[in-house]
Design a protein around this motif. Structure first.
Motif, PDB file in Angstrom:
ATOM      1  N   GLU A  13       0.830  -1.217   0.000  1.00 35.33           N
ATOM      2  CA  GLU A  13       0.000   0.000   0.000  1.00 35.33           C
ATOM      3  C   GLU A  13       0.861   1.262   0.000  1.00 35.33           C
ATOM      4  OE1 GLU A  13       0.271  -2.176   2.460  1.00 35.33           O
ATOM      5  OE2 GLU A  13       0.833  -1.057   4.264  1.00 35.33           O
TER       6      GLU A  13
ATOM      7  N   LYS B 270       5.233  -4.169  -8.677  1.00 36.22           N
ATOM      8  CA  LYS B 270       5.170  -2.702  -8.829  1.00 36.22           C
ATOM      9  C   LYS B 270       6.362  -2.011  -8.173  1.00 36.22           C
ATOM     10  CE  LYS B 270       2.285   1.141  -9.324  1.00 36.22           C
ATOM     11  NZ  LYS B 270       1.430   2.043  -8.621  1.00 36.22           N
TER      12      LYS B 270
ATOM     13  N   ALA C   4       9.989   1.935  -3.017  1.00 34.12           N
ATOM     14  CA  ALA C   4      10.007   3.294  -3.582  1.00 34.12           C
ATOM     15  C   ALA C   4      10.707   4.274  -2.667  1.00 34.12           C
ATOM     16  CB  ALA C   4       8.581   3.752  -3.878  1.00 34.12           C
ATOM     17  N   GLY C   5      11.583   3.754  -1.816  1.00 37.91           N
ATOM     18  CA  GLY C   5      12.401   4.664  -1.010  1.00 37.91           C
ATOM     19  C   GLY C   5      12.271   4.397   0.464  1.00 37.91           C
ATOM     20  N   ALA C   6      13.053   5.152   1.220  1.00 35.49           N
ATOM     21  CA  ALA C   6      12.815   5.206   2.654  1.00 35.49           C
ATOM     22  C   ALA C   6      11.449   5.861   2.844  1.00 35.49           C
ATOM     23  CB  ALA C   6      13.909   6.033   3.324  1.00 35.49           C
TER      24      ALA C   6
ATOM     25  N   ILE D 227       9.137   8.435   3.488  1.00 31.96           N
ATOM     26  CA  ILE D 227       9.236   9.898   3.555  1.00 31.96           C
ATOM     27  C   ILE D 227       8.379  10.432   4.708  1.00 31.96           C
ATOM     28  CG2 ILE D 227       8.742  12.047   2.305  1.00 31.96           C
ATOM     29  CD1 ILE D 227       9.131  10.318  -0.317  1.00 31.96           C
TER      30      ILE D 227
ATOM     31  N   LEU E 151      13.730   3.083  -5.814  1.00 24.07           N
ATOM     32  CA  LEU E 151      14.076   4.502  -5.725  1.00 24.07           C
ATOM     33  C   LEU E 151      14.648   4.833  -4.351  1.00 24.07           C
ATOM     34  CD1 LEU E 151      10.831   5.974  -7.352  1.00 24.07           C
ATOM     35  CD2 LEU E 151      13.015   5.435  -8.469  1.00 24.07           C
TER      36      LEU E 151
ATOM     37  N   GLU F  36      19.162   1.947  -2.865  1.00 25.11           N
ATOM     38  CA  GLU F  36      20.295   1.768  -1.932  1.00 25.11           C
ATOM     39  C   GLU F  36      20.267   0.398  -1.272  1.00 25.11           C
ATOM     40  OE1 GLU F  36      19.080   5.511  -0.139  1.00 25.11           O
ATOM     41  OE2 GLU F  36      21.118   6.254  -0.396  1.00 25.11           O
TER      42      GLU F  36
ATOM     43  N   GLU G 177      16.189  11.807  -4.137  1.00 21.00           N
ATOM     44  CA  GLU G 177      16.164  12.582  -2.891  1.00 21.00           C
ATOM     45  C   GLU G 177      16.271  14.084  -3.140  1.00 21.00           C
ATOM     46  OE1 GLU G 177      17.995   9.860  -3.443  1.00 21.00           O
ATOM     47  OE2 GLU G 177      17.767   8.486  -1.757  1.00 21.00           O
TER      48      GLU G 177
ATOM     49  N   ILE H 216      19.611  14.546   0.286  1.00 18.50           N
ATOM     50  CA  ILE H 216      20.499  13.744  -0.558  1.00 18.50           C
ATOM     51  C   ILE H 216      20.352  12.279  -0.140  1.00 18.50           C
ATOM     52  CG2 ILE H 216      22.094  15.696  -0.809  1.00 18.50           C
ATOM     53  CD1 ILE H 216      24.064  14.123   1.048  1.00 18.50           C
ATOM     54  N   PRO H 217      20.879  11.338  -0.902  1.00 14.24           N
ATOM     55  CA  PRO H 217      20.809   9.938  -0.472  1.00 14.24           C
ATOM     56  C   PRO H 217      21.405   9.779   0.927  1.00 14.24           C
ATOM     57  CG  PRO H 217      21.602  10.069  -2.730  1.00 14.24           C
ATOM     58  CD  PRO H 217      21.576  11.478  -2.199  1.00 14.24           C
ATOM     59  N   GLY H 218      20.802   8.879   1.727  1.00 12.79           N
ATOM     60  CA  GLY H 218      21.263   8.721   3.112  1.00 12.79           C
ATOM     61  C   GLY H 218      21.559   7.281   3.498  1.00 12.79           C
TER      62      GLY H 218
ATOM     63  N   MET I 203      14.962   8.802 -13.312  1.00  8.97           N
ATOM     64  CA  MET I 203      14.971   7.343 -13.180  1.00  8.97           C
ATOM     65  C   MET I 203      15.733   6.716 -14.346  1.00  8.97           C
ATOM     66  SD  MET I 203      11.133   6.449 -11.949  1.00  8.97           S
ATOM     67  CE  MET I 203      10.194   7.614 -10.937  1.00  8.97           C
TER      68      MET I 203
HETATM   69  C1  HXC Z   1       6.279   6.992   1.942  1.00  8.36           C
HETATM   70  C2  HXC Z   1       5.413   6.428  -0.106  1.00  8.36           C
HETATM   71  C3  HXC Z   1       6.711   6.452  -0.675  1.00  8.36           C
HETATM   72  C4  HXC Z   1       7.806   6.761   0.161  1.00  8.36           C
HETATM   73  C5  HXC Z   1       5.275   5.939  -2.208  1.00  8.36           C
HETATM   74  N1  HXC Z   1       4.563   6.112  -1.078  1.00  8.36           N
HETATM   75  N2  HXC Z   1       6.573   6.147  -1.998  1.00  8.36           N
HETATM   76  N3  HXC Z   1       5.208   6.699   1.189  1.00  8.36           N
HETATM   77  N4  HXC Z   1       7.545   7.030   1.455  1.00  8.36           N
HETATM   78  N5  HXC Z   1       9.086   6.766  -0.296  1.00  8.36           N
HETATM   79  C6  HXC Z   1       3.114   5.986  -0.896  1.00  8.36           C
HETATM   80  C7  HXC Z   1       2.370   7.167  -1.475  1.00  8.36           C
HETATM   81  O1  HXC Z   1       2.368   8.243  -0.566  1.00  8.36           O
HETATM   82  C8  HXC Z   1       0.996   6.572  -1.668  1.00  8.36           C
HETATM   83  O2  HXC Z   1       0.328   6.537  -0.422  1.00  8.36           O
HETATM   84  C9  HXC Z   1       1.302   5.141  -2.089  1.00  8.36           C
HETATM   85  O3  HXC Z   1       2.630   4.876  -1.630  1.00  8.36           O
HETATM   86  C10 HXC Z   1       1.258   4.938  -3.577  1.00  8.36           C
HETATM   87  O4  HXC Z   1       2.107   5.902  -4.194  1.00  8.36           O
HETATM   88  P1  HXC Z   1       1.649   6.872  -5.374  1.00  8.36           P
HETATM   89  O5  HXC Z   1       2.546   8.043  -5.363  1.00  8.36           O
HETATM   90  O6  HXC Z   1       0.190   7.143  -5.289  1.00  8.36           O
HETATM   91  O7  HXC Z   1       1.931   5.935  -6.647  1.00  8.36           O
HETATM   92  P2  HXC Z   1       2.283   6.373  -8.127  1.00  8.36           P
HETATM   93  O8  HXC Z   1       1.408   7.537  -8.532  1.00  8.36           O
HETATM   94  O9  HXC Z   1       2.235   5.129  -8.918  1.00  8.36           O
HETATM   95  O10 HXC Z   1       3.766   6.946  -8.094  1.00  8.36           O
HETATM   96  C11 HXC Z   1       4.852   6.079  -7.803  1.00  8.36           C
HETATM   97  C12 HXC Z   1       6.119   6.891  -7.445  1.00  8.36           C
HETATM   98  C13 HXC Z   1       5.813   7.865  -6.303  1.00  8.36           C
HETATM   99  C14 HXC Z   1       6.629   7.653  -8.681  1.00  8.36           C
HETATM  100  C15 HXC Z   1       7.195   5.870  -7.036  1.00  8.36           C
HETATM  101  O11 HXC Z   1       5.154   7.153  -5.238  1.00  8.36           O
HETATM  102  C16 HXC Z   1       7.031   8.509  -5.716  1.00  8.36           C
HETATM  103  O12 HXC Z   1       7.599   9.420  -6.297  1.00  8.36           O
HETATM  104  N6  HXC Z   1       7.445   8.088  -4.517  1.00  8.36           N
HETATM  105  C17 HXC Z   1       8.544   8.668  -3.784  1.00  8.36           C
HETATM  106  C18 HXC Z   1       9.841   8.250  -4.397  1.00  8.36           C
HETATM  107  C19 HXC Z   1      10.999   8.872  -3.627  1.00  8.36           C
HETATM  108  O13 HXC Z   1      11.150  10.090  -3.591  1.00  8.36           O
HETATM  109  N7  HXC Z   1      11.832   8.033  -3.012  1.00  8.36           N
HETATM  110  C20 HXC Z   1      12.975   8.467  -2.240  1.00  8.36           C
HETATM  111  C21 HXC Z   1      12.551   8.617  -0.812  1.00  8.36           C
HETATM  112  S1  HXC Z   1      13.872   9.290   0.209  1.00  8.36           S
HETATM  113  P3  HXC Z   1      -1.197   7.020  -0.255  1.00  8.36           P
HETATM  114  O14 HXC Z   1      -1.425   6.929   1.225  1.00  8.36           O
HETATM  115  O15 HXC Z   1      -1.264   8.395  -0.821  1.00  8.36           O
HETATM  116  O16 HXC Z   1      -1.969   6.007  -1.076  1.00  8.36           O
HETATM  117  C22 HXC Z   1      14.920   8.010   0.355  1.00  8.36           C
HETATM  118  C23 HXC Z   1      16.313   8.254   0.779  1.00  8.36           C
HETATM  119  C24 HXC Z   1      16.415   8.635   2.115  1.00  8.36           C
HETATM  120  O17 HXC Z   1      14.647   6.906   0.103  1.00  8.36           O
HETATM  121  C25 HXC Z   1      17.644   9.386   2.347  1.00  8.36           C
HETATM  122  C26 HXC Z   1      17.432  10.764   2.690  1.00  8.36           C
HETATM  123  C27 HXC Z   1      16.075  11.213   3.001  1.00  8.36           C
END
Ligand code: HXC
Length: 257
Positions: free
Chosen positions: A23, A59, A63-65, A67, A106, A111, A131, A137-139, A164
């Motif tokens: 989810e 899917k 998609a990351g840590a 946020i 992502l 990572e 990030e 930045i990446p962590g 990407m």
């Molecule tokens: C928390 C996340 C999340 C994340 C997705 N979700 N990625 N929640 N942290 N990293 C949640 C969304 O909020 C959403 O919740 C649900 O998952 C589905 O995502 P959607 O965005 O609706 O899906 P879609 O439109 O298909 O887009 C997919 C996506 C997008 C392009 C991957 O979700 C996205 O850009 N995600 C973030 C990617 C990102 O920036 N990752 C790096 C994170 S920082 P709801 O409740 O709304 O349904 C990191 C490094 C840490 O990892 C180091 C320093 C900070």
């Protein structure tokens, strides 16, 4: 919400860890960090397990840590909790680890894949370090491991623009060990893990340590580490078995644990 943030199973002599938070596209929160580390350590402590495969769903690998878990933290909270440092236990696992990556990998997802020993992906896999779009930045190692994997220019492109990269580009760049059809990613990772499972456990561990030493030391020191480890393997029954099996034209049966 998923009841279990990860699912684990043992297939033959391979431990499988599946991140299970669909989810949230498998966003890596603290609960997942602890669960993944504990599962990997439990597999390592089981002498029958020879390799670990970590995966997500079609899917998202991750998609990351998470946020949302981080968004309101202060500098002092991040610093004093040493946020993300818990992942270093995962990188200390001595068994070979393979990431079977479909969909989004992502930020922390990319990572986490790079913390394993090899990445299997499909053309539809999407790697990125976005990030920069979040004002950070990446962590979890992205600036270091991605740069070592694909070189400075391409790592800068990924980290500074947040774009990407699909599986084909990632394979060309050296991030991905094997590019296969999207629906064959997990099975291929399992086949590789089963192949490794037919080798000697301590020798596999020594091989992993030797390759990883290349990232931590000078060439001359690394060559010495390799040569000394090579010498030490002659203390194993498995070395005798492997070389004798070759001479007798039969398949080796490795037993050391
Ligand atoms: C928390 C996340 C999340 C994340 C997705 N979700 N990625 N929640 N942290 N990293 C949640 C969304 O909020 C959403 O919740 C649900 O998952 C589905 O995502 P959607 O965005 O609706 O899906 P879609 O439109 O298909 O887009 C997919 C996506 C997008 C392009 C991957 O979700 C996205 O850009 N995600 C973030 C990617 C990102 O920036 N990752 C790096 C994170 S920082 P709801 O409740 O709304 O349904 C990191 C490094 C840490 O990892 C180091 C320093 C900070």
């Amino acid at each position: 919400m998923s009841e279990h943030v990860i699912l684990t199973e043992i297939v033959g002599r391979v431990g499988v860890i599946r991140v299970n938070r669909p989810e949230a596209l498998n966003a890596l929160n603290l609960a997942i960090l602890h669960a993944v580390v504990e599962a990997a350590e439990a597999f390592q402590n089981d002498p029958n397990i020879m390799a670990i495969v970590i995966t997500g769903n079609e899917k998202a690998f991750a998609a990351g840590a998470d946020i949302k878990e981080m968004a309101d933290k202060s500098y002092i909270e991040m610093h004093q909790s040493d946020w993300f440092s818990g992942w270093s236990r995962f990188t200390e696992i001595r068994l070979p680890m393979i990431a079977a990556v479909n969909g989004y990998a992502l930020g922390g997802g990319c990572e986490l894949a790079m913390m394993t020993d090899m990445i299997i992906a499909g053309p539809g896999t999407k790697f990125g370090q976005p990030e920069i779009n979040l004002g950070v930045i990446p962590g979890m190692g992205g600036s270091q491991r991605l740069t070592r994997a694909i070189g400075k220019s391409k790592a800068m492109d990924m980290v500074l623009t947040g774009r990407m990269m699909d599986g084909e580009e990632a394979e060309r760049a050296g991030l991905v060990a094997r590019l296969v059809d999207d629906n064959n990613v997990f099975d291929t990772a399992m086949e590789i893990a089963q192949t490794i499972a037919s080798k000697s456990r301590p020798v596999v561990m020594a091989a992993k340590e030797a390759v990883n030493t290349a990232f931590e030391t000078s060439l001359s020191q690394g060559l010495l580490v390799e040569r000394r480890a090579f010498h030490a393997l002659f203390a194993l029954e498995d070395q005798k078995e492997g070389m004798e099996a070759f001479s007798n034209k039969r398949k080796a049966e490795f037993k050391d644990r």
